[in-house]
Write an enzyme that holds these catalytic residues in place. Structure first.
Site, PDB file in Angstrom:
ATOM      1  N   HIS A 160      -3.459  -5.698   1.318  1.00 51.38           N
ATOM      2  CA  HIS A 160      -3.168  -5.940   2.728  1.00 51.38           C
ATOM      3  C   HIS A 160      -3.516  -7.392   3.065  1.00 51.38           C
ATOM      4  O   HIS A 160      -4.489  -7.946   2.554  1.00 51.38           O
ATOM      5  CB  HIS A 160      -3.996  -5.019   3.624  1.00 51.38           C
ATOM      6  CG  HIS A 160      -3.544  -3.605   3.625  1.00 51.38           C
ATOM      7  ND1 HIS A 160      -2.376  -3.200   4.218  1.00 51.38           N
ATOM      8  CD2 HIS A 160      -4.110  -2.488   3.100  1.00 51.38           C
ATOM      9  CE1 HIS A 160      -2.235  -1.892   4.081  1.00 51.38           C
ATOM     10  NE2 HIS A 160      -3.272  -1.430   3.402  1.00 51.38           N
ATOM     11  N   CYS A 196       0.836  -1.201   0.000  1.00 51.69           N
ATOM     12  CA  CYS A 196       0.000   0.000   0.000  1.00 51.69           C
ATOM     13  C   CYS A 196       0.879   1.262   0.000  1.00 51.69           C
ATOM     14  O   CYS A 196       1.526   1.550  -0.998  1.00 51.69           O
ATOM     15  CB  CYS A 196      -0.981  -0.035   1.157  1.00 51.69           C
ATOM     16  SG  CYS A 196      -2.403   1.068   0.926  1.00 51.69           S
TER      17      CYS A 196
END
Length: 471
Positions: free
Chosen positions: A416, A326
């Protein structure tokens, strides 16, 4: 209308999330339809519900403990710190730019109706709502703006259990002092004190619990031992994970960014994980991870100022596997563009290890995601939470469109939970020449173990009285 139990704490990190999860599982094991609730959570450790809405990681775990589907009503307000004096407001799973822009003390009038609505809606749908407080109800300077502690307890007449972390010392003073800071209507809701994280023989506590009872009229209903059973928490349990027993055996270095997010996803690394803040701490690293960040450009500037940016770049050029997740992915690219001021309007060059360019968009992507990685042949599951939109240049291999990239030994992803896929964890550690650590018991098994230990630590009369209401 459901019954309500509330766990409050004398301080932050008193174990409220842990105890709330234990009670949720304990009730579920007795066939009670229970749901967790925390009115307002301040954490960058968040996740995504099946509906694609964002909520605090602790309430996702508590929903699993209660064996119910996560629902943003369980955490209607999520504050995600972006700087020391600025937080993004996520309201019922979506970013609220309007409330984010308001001064802190002006937010209550806008947030409280949503808190009330979510709480009463859960009370209508479940038999029991197990509520978690935040910080401490003794913060009298915040009483007028409270939407998470005694204001919530009074709203539904919750039976309040007040926990103190006895491992810190001063627990009886914390409990007595907190009781003194409450007004009579709030004291009337207290059903018991819990001494949490106790090491040693509980018999040695006498006569302090009896003394406290005389002072306050509130009994001590539990002495919960220090439990070595980890759960994902709000404030980063895994950032203080153990170092490898033998430094020469190698480890995975994870950059300890100032605004790191979603760091519990590295729990599967176990003792191989080492959080680093300086180039010297990278000595012996077999792999490097740049984790997620709530303030990517600011954390990238910190990475450069600390010297880690240069050190990570040198390791990457030396062939050490580097993984960005991310915000970490965005830092590994060539440039960050924030024309809309999503993260303060910063534009910054990245580390240039991936031929990517990221632009921050107004809408945040929050979704549970499944993808196939052609490099490993694995189907990977996780979730996305990001404002960034990343575009690939000719120098990088796009393994999954908009989600997973590779350039030599450097990889980046928006997924994630990537390392929570056992197959990918094994491949990643294989690239680093490291063994797969002994796995954690499943989350469900850990929740059962915690519930059993907490039940054994509570006054059985209290537990019987509570359960008799819903028998």
């Amino acid at each position: 209308m459901a019954q309500a139990i509330m766990v409050q704490g004398c301080t932050s990190s008193a174990g409220k999330s842990y105890l709330t999860a234990a009670l949720c599982r304990l009730l579920a094991n007795h066939g009670v339809r229970a749901a967790p609730f925390k009115a307002q959570n301040m954490s960058n450790n968040a996740g995504v519900t099946p509906q694609g809405l964002e909520m605090g990681r602790a309430q996702l775990v508590q929903a699993a403990a209660a064996r119910v589907t996560p629902d943003v009503r369980m955490n209607p307000v999520l504050l995600k710190p972006e700087a020391d004096t600025r937080s993004q407001v996520v309201l019922l799973g979506r970013v609220s730019p309007e409330i984010t822009a308001l001064p802190w003390r002006e937010r209550k009038a806008h947030l409280w109706p949503h808190v009330q609505g979510a709480l009463h809606s859960l009370m209508a749908d479940y038999d029991v709502v197990v509520i978690e407080g935040a910080g401490s109800p003794a913060e009298v300077n915040l009483r007028d703006s409270d939407i998470v502690n005694m204001r919530v307890a009074r709203e539904v007449g919750a039976a309040v259990l007040l926990a103190a972390d006895i491992d810190r010392g001063g627990a009886f003073a914390h409990l007595l002092g907190t009781w003194h800071c409450l007004i009579p209507e709030e004291r009337a809701l207290l059903r018991g004190f819990i001494l949490n994280r106790f090491r040693g023989d509980p018999a040695l506590l006498a006569p302090a619990p009896e003394w406290l009872h005389v002072q306050t009229g509130v009994p001590t209903v539990g002495v919960v031992p220090m439990l070595d059973i980890p759960l994902p928490e709000e404030d980063g349990l895994w950032a203080q994970g153990p170092r490898p027993q033998e430094p020469g055996d190698g480890f995975v270095a994870i950059a300890r960014l100032p605004r790191v997010s979603n760091l519990d996803e590295f729990a599967p690394l176990g003792p191989l994980a080492r959080w680093v803040s300086t180039p010297a701490e990278l000595e012996g690293a077999r792999a490097v991870i740049l984790p997620g960040s709530k303030s990517t450009a600011a954390d990238l500037a910190w990475l450069r100022a600390s010297g880690l940016a240069g050190a990570v770049t040198r390791l990457a050029h030396a062939g050490v596997p580097v993984l960005g997740i991310c915000g970490g992915l965005q830092m590994l690219g060539g440039a960050l563009h924030d024309d809309l001021g999503i993260e303060g309007g910063h534009h910054a060059p990245g580390l240039g290890l991936l031929d990517l360019s990221t632009t921050f968009a107004a809408d945040k992507v929050t979704v549970q995601t499944t993808l196939r990685d052609p490099e490993t042949g694995l189907t990977l599951r996780g979730y996305e939470i990001h404002h960034g939109r990343t575009v690939a240049g000719p120098g990088v291999q796009e393994l999954a469109p908009g989600l997973l990239w590779r350039q030599g030994n450097v990889r980046g992803t928006y997924l994630h939970g990537l390392l929570e896929n056992p197959g990918y964890l094994e491949r990643f550690l294989g690239w680093a020449g490291l063994p797969v650590p002994e796995g954690l018991p499943t989350l469900d098994a850990r929740l059962d173990a915690i519930a059993a230990r907490v039940q054994a630590s509570l006054d059985p009369t209290l537990l019987d009285d509570l359960l008799a209401v819903w028998a």
